[in-house]
Write an enzyme that holds these catalytic residues in place. Structure first.
Site, PDB file in Angstrom:
ATOM      1  CB  CYS A   1     -25.112 -19.244  48.265  1.00  0.00           C
ATOM      2  SG  CYS A   1     -25.748 -18.915  49.918  1.00  0.00           S
ATOM      3  CB  CYS A   2     -20.871 -15.997  47.758  1.00  0.00           C
ATOM      4  SG  CYS A   2     -20.138 -17.022  49.039  1.00  0.00           S
TER       5      CYS A   2
ATOM      6  CB  CYS B   1     -21.819 -17.779  56.227  1.00  0.00           C
ATOM      7  SG  CYS B   1     -22.397 -16.308  55.363  1.00  0.00           S
TER       8      CYS B   1
ATOM      9  CB  CYS C   1     -19.406 -21.223  54.446  1.00  0.00           C
ATOM     10  SG  CYS C   1     -20.879 -21.595  53.484  1.00  0.00           S
TER      11      CYS C   1
ATOM     12  CB  CYS D   1     -17.380 -14.595  49.848  1.00  0.00           C
ATOM     13  SG  CYS D   1     -16.635 -13.070  50.410  1.00  0.00           S
TER      14      CYS D   1
HETATM   15 FE1  SF4 Z   1     -23.850 -18.556  51.323  1.00  0.00          FE
HETATM   16 FE2  SF4 Z   1     -21.790 -19.751  52.578  1.00  0.00          FE
HETATM   17 FE3  SF4 Z   1     -21.382 -17.675  50.879  1.00  0.00          FE
HETATM   18 FE4  SF4 Z   1     -22.537 -17.332  53.296  1.00  0.00          FE
HETATM   19  S1  SF4 Z   1     -20.404 -17.980  52.851  1.00  0.00           S
HETATM   20  S2  SF4 Z   1     -23.181 -16.405  51.387  1.00  0.00           S
HETATM   21  S3  SF4 Z   1     -23.801 -19.197  53.459  1.00  0.00           S
HETATM   22  S4  SF4 Z   1     -22.159 -19.739  50.369  1.00  0.00           S
END
Ligand code: SF4
Length: 245
Positions: free
Chosen positions: A115-116, A198, A201, A226
């Site tokens: 996701c990151c 985010c 998170c 991240c």
């Molecule tokens: Fe995804 Fe969380 Fe990374 Fe944001 S901090 S990009 S929501 S995993």
């Protein structure tokens, strides 16, 4: 570069400004990646105050808290500088969410890292393309993963220079600067968020706790990054400019 004592605030600010001016002189096109956290507001204030030719951008992951969007607007008005908002590839986000669900980052470290990668690392690589250096608000004190950060570094990941003007600043140095210069800050700081990322998170931490402990709190401290600064994420981008040495 001379190292200032922690309490010598004017010298600290001067050294940080020096680092930014040196970056422009040495690296040609310099860009500033701002998350609109406390450190990044110090840097934006320095860049805007000196009218340095450093373009500011922010990564809008699609999961940022409203307070961060609010601060982007406040900063635009206060400093009257363009702030580019860089967004993830929509098709990549859609495919990831369709396959794994909207909150997959809680399910495994691999999904969190993916996701990151999609929402942060890949857009960052895109934003850095063509730059000779990028500026960040990293400080040594922030986390075990950042203990070796220096002001002038070579970012092997992106193939350009990386400038961390606040590398040796303490938390108190940052907040002294922000108050002394009446710099706008993220409203979440006052609610116990020393570090803002985010929304799903990031959470508030207790006074005195590790400032990064509210980020990806369900993971071990060594992996709480991240992928923008150190990562197990392979995102390659060719970034050299004529001005680069
Ligand atoms: Fe995804 Fe969380 Fe990374 Fe944001 S901090 S990009 S929501 S995993």
């Amino acid at each position: 570069m001379s190292v200032a004592f922690a309490s010598d605030y004017p010298a600290l600010a001067h050294a940080a400004l020096d680092a930014l001016e040196r970056a422009v002189e040495w690296h040609g096109r310099v860009v500033f990646a701002s998350s609109f956290g406390a450190e990044d507001m110090v840097i934006l204030d320095l860049i805007a105050g000196a009218r340095l030719p450093i373009a500011t951008f922010t990564l809008d992951t699609g999961r940022l808290p409203q307070e961060t969007h609010d601060l982007v607007d406040v900063a635009r008005r206060r400093y009257d500088v363009p702030i580019e908002v860089v967004v993830p590839n929509a098709a990549d986000v859609e495919a990831f969410v369709r396959l794994n669900g909207p909150n997959a980052f809680y399910d495994s470290k691999d999904l969190r890292v993916e996701c990151c990668r999609i929402r942060k690392a890949a857009p960052l690589a895109r934003a850095l393309a063509g730059a000779g250096a990028w500026v960040t608000g990293l400080r040594r004190e922030q986390n075990v993963t950042r203990a070796g950060v220096d002001v002038d570094e070579q970012d092997a990941l992106h193939g350009i220079a990386k400038v961390n003007p606040l590398a040796h600043w303490s938390h108190d140095d940052v907040w002294h600067y922000l108050r002394a210069h009446d710099v706008p800050v993220n409203a979440l700081h006052a609610r116990g968020y020393p570090s803002v990322g985010c929304a799903p998170c990031t959470r508030a931490v207790a006074p005195g706790d590790d400032p990064r402990s509210g980020r990806w709190w369900w993971e071990a401290p060594e992996s709480r990054e991240c992928g923008l600064h150190r990562r197990p994420i392979a995102v390659k981008v060719a970034v050299r400019t004529e001005a680069s040495p």
